[in-house]
Design a protein around this motif. Structure first.
Motif, short mmCIF file in Angstrom:
data_model
loop_
_atom_site.label_atom_id
_atom_site.label_comp_id
_atom_site.label_asym_id
_atom_site.label_seq_id
_atom_site.Cartn_x
_atom_site.Cartn_y
_atom_site.Cartn_z
N ASP A 63 -2.90 -2.66 -12.69
CA ASP A 63 -2.76 -1.87 -13.86
C ASP A 63 -0.62 -1.23 -13.48
O ASP A 63 -0.47 -0.97 -14.39
CB ASP A 63 -2.85 -0.28 -14.15
CG ASP A 63 -4.68 -0.98 -14.87
OD1 ASP A 63 -4.73 -1.78 -15.35
OD2 ASP A 63 -4.95 0.32 -14.88
N HIS A 119 -4.86 -2.95 -7.62
CA HIS A 119 -4.07 -1.78 -8.56
C HIS A 119 -3.82 -2.90 -10.02
O HIS A 119 -2.72 -3.33 -9.93
CB HIS A 119 -2.70 -0.99 -8.68
CG HIS A 119 -2.59 0.41 -9.31
ND1 HIS A 119 -2.78 0.38 -10.53
CD2 HIS A 119 -2.95 1.58 -8.63
CE1 HIS A 119 -3.26 1.46 -10.77
NE2 HIS A 119 -3.35 2.37 -9.84
N ILE A 160 2.06 2.43 -3.66
CA ILE A 160 1.27 2.24 -4.62
C ILE A 160 0.79 3.77 -4.10
O ILE A 160 0.98 4.13 -4.81
CB ILE A 160 -0.31 2.29 -4.27
CG1 ILE A 160 -0.29 0.36 -4.75
CG2 ILE A 160 -1.32 2.46 -4.83
CD1 ILE A 160 -1.60 -0.74 -4.67
N LYS A 161 1.02 4.39 -3.06
CA LYS A 161 1.05 5.65 -2.68
C LYS A 161 2.76 6.49 -3.46
O LYS A 161 1.65 7.79 -4.28
CB LYS A 161 0.28 6.68 -1.02
CG LYS A 161 0.22 7.24 -0.67
CD LYS A 161 0.59 7.44 0.52
CE LYS A 161 1.66 7.82 1.17
NZ LYS A 161 2.20 8.35 2.15
N ALA A 162 2.85 5.85 -3.10
CA ALA A 162 4.71 6.85 -3.83
C ALA A 162 4.97 7.12 -4.41
O ALA A 162 5.09 7.79 -4.89
CB ALA A 162 5.86 5.95 -2.77
N SER A 163 4.33 5.60 -5.26
CA SER A 163 4.63 5.22 -7.17
C SER A 163 4.07 6.52 -7.94
O SER A 163 2.85 6.54 -7.93
CB SER A 163 4.23 4.10 -7.35
OG SER A 163 5.08 4.05 -9.18
N LYS A 164 4.68 7.65 -8.89
CA LYS A 164 4.41 8.14 -8.83
C LYS A 164 4.38 7.90 -10.93
O LYS A 164 3.52 8.36 -11.60
CB LYS A 164 4.93 9.73 -9.70
CG LYS A 164 4.42 10.82 -8.16
CD LYS A 164 3.45 10.54 -7.66
CE LYS A 164 3.94 11.52 -6.29
NZ LYS A 164 2.39 11.23 -5.31
N ARG A 191 0.40 -1.26 0.38
CA ARG A 191 -0.50 -0.01 -0.10
C ARG A 191 0.70 1.05 -0.14
O ARG A 191 0.15 2.41 -0.99
CB ARG A 191 -0.98 -0.15 1.23
CG ARG A 191 -1.97 -0.16 0.90
CD ARG A 191 -3.13 -0.03 2.21
NE ARG A 191 -3.21 -1.35 3.56
CZ ARG A 191 -3.53 -2.22 3.01
NH1 ARG A 191 -4.17 -2.32 2.35
NH2 ARG A 191 -3.45 -3.11 3.44
N ALA A 192 2.29 1.20 0.79
CA ALA A 192 2.89 2.60 0.68
C ALA A 192 3.44 2.46 -0.16
O ALA A 192 3.84 3.55 -0.82
CB ALA A 192 4.10 2.07 2.03
#
Lengths: 283, 283
Positions: free
Chosen positions: A141, A139, A109-113, A106-107
């Motif tokens: 994709d 997620h 997913i939050k961090a990745s741009k 989860r972290a």
């Protein structure tokens, strides 16, 4: 005896050995009012090369031991045990059970741009594809590249500093990650935060390193909060006692734990008993 | 009609206006399989200068409206409404309710290494001391410095870019934060992430900026996961429809929302009805 879960109860944390102490340290830092009961299965460490069935059985035995204490949550602070046994343990006990894989995923997913996420871990964790499955369940994709780094746990355990030789071992281990354009790298083993500086130097500052330990403590805070189980105040001195158990030699465990946690602790040796699946209390 | 909460249900998100769209954007990014029903009370925006009682009443009316839809969670994506009404709403509905204050507080606790945390927000949010209370409830030894920045929401709403003049407004607003040695700064207003670059430039790169929007979406993921309510797949086209409602003029709302979210949306105007406290469905 009060059978209901209370905010005064402790948090049970387990690991194959001392790696889970990185989670304990973060729980102490982020949730300083909470009490911890820890079990490290040092005698049977490492879990990485063992079969899924064996890791499940060992994890069950530890949970059985920990559930004798009044607990309000359980943390499986070991990637291999999380991959093998999280769902099983969730079915077995009626308190919240956290692993280290979902918080890291989860972290990231939050961090990745850019949606490109790297995962490093032990052979067992990477082979289970647990991070990839968790990431894609949330997620679909995402682009996920996973790589086992068997040289890194021995490097940490050797206690070597950030030498030129250590840098080269990390560089070689991470070579398959370079050129993949990942912008977040999950440290999918509780040992890796201890060489985060070296890993960061190799990957470059454009890559965010995700430490499962920090993220798991954060997620524990969320879960306790939503169950209204956060400790409201520090226990009075004397009652506020963290407890540490190991299946191995307690003196060596104590030395490592006190160095990592920066505080004196008491460690007891404990024997685990064989458990059949339906034998876990708290069902 | 299925009365049970299901993973196929939507997430209700509410705000005094368009600010909560920063949370929606993060939910779309971090949880792309989820469906959102949004209500922005644009006609009665801003909530900041209103009395606690009035903000509570408005929030209840919006929750009453949103609970007509099959929802699995509610997000109060407004700092002022969270400070005034979170506990009330949690008592009123039987699905998980998230505010934006707890996620921001928890992320700051995780990020801070020196235990010195700054909070900026509207006058209403800062006067409620909601961040300080939440931070100290979890971690009583933190040093927290809070400061209201009334000039920043108008700056964001003016749509001005990162000009020299804008920089000076941010610099003046944040002056009381400088020299406090905080290493984490909570952006305690859903407007502020839109000028995060300017705020970061003024505070310096040693200060971690905490965006409530990112953190709330992350925390929503944790809560849904532990309730086994994460959407398992994208709804088939046609059924997967986010819905946006505003109490104000829908065309202006749509323009702003489409620019922020980067996708076409449909906006409907909706009338809210007066509610008495016991009238919320789902109790």
């Amino acid at each position: 005896m009060d059978q209901l879960t209370s905010s005064n109860h402790a948090i049970g944390i387990l690991d194959s050995g001392v790696g889970g102490l990185t989670v304990v340290k973060e729980v102490f830092r982020q949730l300083p009012q909470e009490t911890v009961v820890y079990f490290g299965d040092t005698r049977r460490c490492p879990y990485g090369p063992r079969s899924t069935e064996e890791v499940r059985q060992f994890t069950l035995e530890i949970v059985h031991f920990l559930m004798r204490f009044p607990l309000k949550a359980l943390v499986i602070a070991c990637n291999t045990a999380t991959a093998a046994a999280l769902e099983l343990i969730r079915e077995q006990v009626d308190i919240p059970v956290l692993g280290v894989i979902e918080p890291g995923a989860r972290a990231a997913i939050k961090a990745s741009k850019n949606g490109r996420i790297g995962v490093i871990g032990t052979q067992g964790t990477i082979q289970s594809a647990a991070y990839e499955k968790t990431l894609k369940r949330i997620h679909p994709d995402l682009y996920v590249v996973s790589h086992a780094c068997p040289a890194l746990v021995p490097l940490v355990e050797s206690g070597v500093g950030p030498t030129e030789q250590a840098y080269r071992i990390v560089e070689t281990s991470l070579a398959p990650m370079k050129g993949q354009d990942v912008d977040s790298l999950i440290l999918g083993c509780t040992h890796y935060p201890l060489i985060a500086d070296l890993i960061g130097k190799v990957m470059g500052e454009q890559v965010t390193l995700i430490s499962s330990a920090e993220e798991t403590a954060r997620e524990l805070s969320v879960v306790l909060n939503h169950k209204r189980l956060l400790a409201e105040s520090k226990q009075p001195a004397g009652q506020f006692t963290h407890q540490f158990f190991t299946s191995g030699e307690p003196e060596g465990f104590r030395r490592i734990a006190e160095r990592w946690l920066g505080m004196p602790i008491k460690v007891e040796q404990a024997e685990l008993e064989p458990v059949v699946t339906t034998g876990v209390p708290g069902v």
